[in-house]
Design an enzyme around this catalytic site. Sequence first.
Site, mmCIF file in Angstrom:
data_model
loop_
_atom_site.group_PDB
_atom_site.id
_atom_site.type_symbol
_atom_site.label_atom_id
_atom_site.label_comp_id
_atom_site.label_asym_id
_atom_site.label_seq_id
_atom_site.Cartn_x
_atom_site.Cartn_y
_atom_site.Cartn_z
ATOM 1 N N ARG A 1 3.535 7.089 9.388
ATOM 2 C CA ARG A 1 4.511 6.003 9.468
ATOM 3 C C ARG A 1 5.589 6.394 10.453
ATOM 4 O O ARG A 1 5.898 7.564 10.630
ATOM 5 C CB ARG A 1 5.160 5.766 8.102
ATOM 6 C CG ARG A 1 4.267 5.059 7.103
ATOM 7 C CD ARG A 1 5.043 4.708 5.855
ATOM 8 N NE ARG A 1 5.488 5.892 5.152
ATOM 9 C CZ ARG A 1 6.715 6.369 5.139
ATOM 10 N NH1 ARG A 1 7.700 5.729 5.770
ATOM 11 N NH2 ARG A 1 7.015 7.460 4.480
ATOM 12 N N TYR B 1 -2.139 3.180 12.004
ATOM 13 C CA TYR B 1 -2.156 4.209 10.962
ATOM 14 C C TYR B 1 -1.477 3.793 9.653
ATOM 15 O O TYR B 1 -0.374 3.248 9.667
ATOM 16 C CB TYR B 1 -1.466 5.489 11.466
ATOM 17 C CG TYR B 1 -1.959 6.729 10.742
ATOM 18 C CD1 TYR B 1 -3.066 7.432 11.223
ATOM 19 C CD2 TYR B 1 -1.365 7.176 9.567
ATOM 20 C CE1 TYR B 1 -3.551 8.550 10.550
ATOM 21 C CE2 TYR B 1 -1.845 8.288 8.892
ATOM 22 C CZ TYR B 1 -2.934 8.971 9.397
ATOM 23 O OH TYR B 1 -3.422 10.072 8.738
ATOM 24 N N HIS C 1 8.296 2.920 -5.525
ATOM 25 C CA HIS C 1 7.426 3.940 -4.916
ATOM 26 C C HIS C 1 7.135 5.003 -5.977
ATOM 27 O O HIS C 1 7.673 6.099 -5.938
ATOM 28 C CB HIS C 1 8.163 4.542 -3.716
ATOM 29 C CG HIS C 1 7.331 5.432 -2.844
ATOM 30 N ND1 HIS C 1 7.884 6.431 -2.076
ATOM 31 C CD2 HIS C 1 6.002 5.466 -2.595
ATOM 32 C CE1 HIS C 1 6.930 7.044 -1.393
ATOM 33 N NE2 HIS C 1 5.779 6.481 -1.693
ATOM 34 N N ASP D 1 0.998 5.603 -6.083
ATOM 35 C CA ASP D 1 1.971 5.351 -5.014
ATOM 36 C C ASP D 1 2.899 4.179 -5.293
ATOM 37 O O ASP D 1 4.056 4.218 -4.912
ATOM 38 C CB ASP D 1 1.212 5.097 -3.703
ATOM 39 C CG ASP D 1 2.063 5.332 -2.457
ATOM 40 O OD1 ASP D 1 2.754 6.362 -2.398
ATOM 41 O OD2 ASP D 1 2.037 4.489 -1.546
ATOM 42 N N ARG E 1 -5.436 12.118 5.888
ATOM 43 C CA ARG E 1 -5.512 11.363 4.623
ATOM 44 C C ARG E 1 -6.948 11.038 4.245
ATOM 45 O O ARG E 1 -7.834 10.982 5.089
ATOM 46 C CB ARG E 1 -4.737 10.054 4.763
ATOM 47 C CG ARG E 1 -3.241 10.226 5.085
ATOM 48 C CD ARG E 1 -2.376 9.873 3.927
ATOM 49 N NE ARG E 1 -0.976 10.252 4.120
ATOM 50 C CZ ARG E 1 -0.058 10.125 3.169
ATOM 51 N NH1 ARG E 1 -0.375 9.647 1.977
ATOM 52 N NH2 ARG E 1 1.187 10.497 3.384
#
Length: 596
Positions: free
Chosen positions: A70, A211, A240, A287, A378
């Site tokens: 990010r 991404y 989050h 998440d 990831r």
Amino acid sequence: MTSVCRNKRLNRWVEEVAALCRPERIHWCDGSRQEYDRLMGEMVSAGTAIPLAGRVNSFLFRSDPSDVARIESRTYLSTRNREDAGPTNNWIAPESLKQTMTSMYDGCMRGRTMYVIPFSMGPIASPLAKIGVQITDSPYAVCNMHIMTRVGERVIQALGKDGEFIPCLHSVGAPLGPGQKDVPWPCAPVEEKYISHFPEENLLWSYGSGYGGNALLGKKCLSLRIASSMARREGWLAEHMLILRLISPEGRRYHIAAAFPSACGKTNLAMIRPTISGWKAETIGDDICWMKIRPDGRLHAINPETGFFGVAPGTSFSSNPVAMGMLRENIIFTNCALTEDGDVWWEGMNGTPERAIDWKGRPWTPGRGEPAAHPNARFTAPAVQCPTEYHDWDDPEGVPIDIFIFGGRRSAVIPLVYEAFDWDHGVFMGASASSEATAAILDKVKPVRRDPFAMSPFCGYNMGDYFRHWLEMGDRLAGKAPRIFYVNWFRKDAEGRWLWPGFGENSRVLKWMCDRVDGRVGAIKTPIGLMPEKGDLDLSGLSIPEADLEELFFIDKDSWRREIPDIHAYFEQFGDRLPDRLRGQLRALDERLLSA
Ligand code: GTP
Ligand code: SPV
Ligand code: MN
């Protein structure tokens, strides 16, 4: 392919976007296995995806080296008044941002297919769910969305003729000229990337990155930034947080939601295998957590996602055997290393290969001085493959939360665990949370930054108003509010060694929290909060030096007092948006530290 969609607003939006972006063709995604397989097959032929000999139906992707995480400096919250975005978000006025981005979208999908992905965050028809539609020119994004969300015709059906949806426009920003050969990972240069949110219109525009959270718009963009802003207007919470069910030997179920910043241990805690005997855990989410006060007066949570987009490095059979068990088949790997026998590898996985191909596609040997996998490499994995999967996956009501945990990565100062005196103090603990930098973002940030509720990069409105919203939720919940704790798994000694073994052993700390909730143990009152009494933290079977334990719980008043001006400065940037109740909490902490 023509659409079966009868939703007028959606059909009109798709037409408008197609007219602007000028793709070669349009494909409406049905979310089927065949669709996934066909897109993967095309990406393999194009050289974008590498099929793995070592894992069934699994593929490795290598991103452009400029597009690996990010990017917060290119993430915008566009509200009519700058104040409503607040000092922690990048702001551009909506007209100006839309003008800039419209000219970038003009013709940006030339030579590419435009995919229309109808998706639901949360079980379709749950009172907590929301529908989004992502338009994208990235087949990689489509395949990831298949895993991470509920995609397909069921969503179109649920939308009907005039159902509401959140439009999520995404382009990698790399049009193809006639006959131009594509690159494996198309994207735009950093200064042309925009990840833009228009919370007042529930609208998302992302350009230039392929991404993770920049491109899978159901995740951070919709489920946190847009959803948190809706949640404030509608009186719920979009956080989050991981969601975990912990089951005691007697069968009592505790539901825990924990907010740690990116790359600070959510996936690992969500997949915990408790080391204390008789205790079990089930993974509900890793998440994102959406919560509403239900008719029983309690806060109920769902995980709106259906997959895990987890950090690969550090994941091993010893640290996270549950994740390793989940990664055997049907996985998308991004920026991992490739071994000679056609499997993936990353730093911290058990064993080290003699040679490999690194995430940039170059030959690699140990001791080369650079990691073989990118630190933010990831995996994208279907949640149903998780060995500790929770089985009420489609329960529209969600689970009632007993415990909130806040935390971060701090090598010093912050003890292993402490508990809030009450809700307001807990909100203060969340609001003043801090963490050290990780590889989950591209930006250079301060070595230790304030990251309230792990939401600093994800809050879709003024953070001062967000604190107020949490205080008000507590007022509404009153006696039914979850208990609040703070943890730090990452404290180190002077030599830089972890003081706490972490991972499965974190269950000991969770057990203490459960004991607190049910009144089985007392606590010691300290200036910063309530801490375990000697003997109450179950350390049976764990050999940990007494000196380490002491350091793990040590409160150095001077270092704590040094945090105060930093918290004060952080808080005061919100001016009159900062609730006085938090000013009072900070003053009270200062006084307790002084008089202790
Ligand atoms: P995002 O997906 O970015 O939101 O990250 P996350 O919060 O889910 O973090 P994750 O669980 O993937 O952990 C990130 C890194 O922290 C990995 O390298 C883990 O191995 C490491 N980690 C997680 N839990 C612990 C722990 O209890 N102790 C220690 N020392 N490291 C941990
Ligand atoms: C995070 O950075 O918190 C993530 C990864 O979970 S991303 O989806 O890229 O946001
Ligand atoms: Mn995250």
